[in-house]
Design a protein around this motif. Sequence first.
Motif, short mmCIF file in Angstrom:
data_model
loop_
_atom_site.label_atom_id
_atom_site.label_comp_id
_atom_site.label_asym_id
_atom_site.label_seq_id
_atom_site.Cartn_x
_atom_site.Cartn_y
_atom_site.Cartn_z
N GLY A 21 -1.90 -1.69 -3.46
CA GLY A 21 -0.03 -1.23 -3.48
C GLY A 21 0.42 -0.18 -3.61
N VAL B 265 3.79 16.77 0.46
CA VAL B 265 2.33 16.51 -0.75
C VAL B 265 2.02 17.31 -1.83
CG1 VAL B 265 0.32 15.10 -0.58
CG2 VAL B 265 1.98 15.35 1.83
N ASP C 63 5.46 12.58 -0.67
CA ASP C 63 3.78 12.68 -0.78
C ASP C 63 3.77 11.87 -2.33
OD1 ASP C 63 1.46 10.74 -0.69
OD2 ASP C 63 1.23 11.02 1.54
N LYS D 296 -7.39 5.85 -7.49
CA LYS D 296 -6.16 6.31 -7.79
C LYS D 296 -5.59 6.20 -9.70
CE LYS D 296 -4.45 7.91 -4.11
NZ LYS D 296 -4.79 7.68 -2.98
N ALA E 104 1.02 5.27 -4.94
CA ALA E 104 -0.15 4.89 -4.34
C ALA E 104 -1.14 4.00 -4.96
CB ALA E 104 -0.44 5.46 -3.01
N ALA F 207 1.70 10.03 -3.40
CA ALA F 207 0.51 9.19 -3.76
C ALA F 207 -0.42 9.68 -5.03
CB ALA F 207 0.13 8.60 -2.69
N GLU F 208 -0.87 11.01 -4.91
CA GLU F 208 -1.26 11.73 -5.89
C GLU F 208 -1.11 11.90 -7.15
OE1 GLU F 208 -3.58 14.10 -3.33
OE2 GLU F 208 -4.04 12.60 -1.63
N SER G 123 -4.58 16.72 3.77
CA SER G 123 -3.96 15.69 2.66
C SER G 123 -4.73 14.99 3.22
CB SER G 123 -2.19 15.94 3.28
OG SER G 123 -1.64 14.10 2.54
N PHE G 124 -4.61 13.18 2.58
CA PHE G 124 -4.51 12.23 3.69
C PHE G 124 -4.02 11.97 4.73
CE2 PHE G 124 -4.95 7.80 3.16
CZ PHE G 124 -6.26 7.30 3.19
N SER H 193 0.92 -1.36 0.04
CA SER H 193 0.42 -0.09 -0.13
C SER H 193 0.90 0.85 -0.39
CB SER H 193 -1.11 0.16 1.55
OG SER H 193 -0.33 0.46 1.85
N GLY H 194 0.43 2.25 0.01
CA GLY H 194 0.77 3.87 0.30
C GLY H 194 1.65 4.24 1.50
N THR H 195 0.46 3.14 2.63
CA THR H 195 1.12 3.59 3.12
C THR H 195 2.11 2.83 4.27
OG1 THR H 195 -1.68 3.95 3.44
CG2 THR H 195 -0.32 3.79 5.66
N LEU I 254 5.18 4.91 2.86
CA LEU I 254 5.04 6.38 3.79
C LEU I 254 6.49 5.13 4.85
CD1 LEU I 254 2.21 8.28 3.18
CD2 LEU I 254 4.67 9.23 2.51
N ALA J 75 -3.09 9.23 5.55
CA ALA J 75 -1.50 8.32 5.70
C ALA J 75 0.00 9.09 6.01
CB ALA J 75 -1.80 7.36 4.70
#
Length: 369
Positions: free
Chosen positions: A188, A126, A152, A181, A176, A154-155, A80-81, A54-56, A59, A83
Amino acid sequence: MNIPLSGPDIDSQDIEAVVSVLETSHLSLGPKLIEFEQKMAEYTGVKHAVAVNSGTSALHLMIRALGLQPGDEVITTPFSFVASSNCILFEGGKPVFVDIDPHTYNLDIDLIEQAITPKTKGILAVDVFGQPPDWDRLDALVKKHDLFLIEDSAEAIGATYKGRKAGSLGDVGLFAFYPNKQMTTGEGGIIVTDDDKIATLCKSMRNQGRDEGAGWLQHARLGFNFRLSDINCALGITQLARLDEMLAKRAQVAAWYNDRFEDVADIKTICVSPDVKMSWFVYVARLADHYFREDRDEILGQLRAKGIQCSNYFTPIHLQPFYQTFGYAAGDFPVTEQVSERTVALPFFNHLEEAQVDIVVNQLKQLLK
Ligand SMILES: *Cc1c(COP(=O)(O)O)cnc(C)c1O
């Protein structure tokens, strides 16, 4: 009518790729993992990519690889999200929030220096909604104060800043792959970096602390099971092959929304820096300042009642119930709160049609005062 908020884009090649892994005996730590990592590193323009579940998890591992200790401070954004801030707490560190820029919703870089203390170890910025902040300025700050810099991203897969790919802008970055996404592996994430040591440590820690080449029951350090299966990686490979095409579709949908909101005084659209090519993660319209949280929530409710799915991206992290137990309160980060109370994330995915964008925009316009 039902127009979803988001949706993955899975085609027959994705399905074939997944099924073909099931016909082999390599369901994990197999050839698809190696291929996915190589292709992601190449796409991002970095030396190493380390796939995780996962993205988490990505991190968490990078925070550990950078050696964060209990009590260490990391400067980050409250918009942000969750995580992106939780990963600091996982290791006993302290997230130190600074407020955001009201136009790009990214960290307000002017506010960072005054938040630095002798305990500050790094900055975790982020690329919010798919837009990288001014990484040259962040880079100058971390060099001046000898800090680490986490991106980060992820986005923001596929976004660029001054021609450089998102994910490659700090010491270490991540993508992520949850289904909402830009590309998905089901679940993942992946760590991307030029740093050999970070990559080696993350590879070991995702696999129970095993060193590469050492025995299966040999554990050199504290590790986790954060592995990503070859089934997921196979999906990642076919998704990545179509990524630029998918990003172009998303940019088209964003352009349709932007075009229709141009003459709507009560809606503000996100400002994209001239240094940035955005990778559109979500489409967030912001209501004008004379709307309040109650008005926004009423609008979200009315849209949903009409079958138009929408959301309030993001509730500020410092106002999440769990963070309030640390003493954060409303009023701490006024720009973040001002923006957050007025955001409306609208339906946004690759196959959204222009006629559907018109329906969403017309329904939203009818709800404006
Ligand atoms: C999605 C996301 C993550 C976490 O990714 P998961 O795969 O859901 O764990 C981290 N940071 C940001 C900014 C995200 O949007």
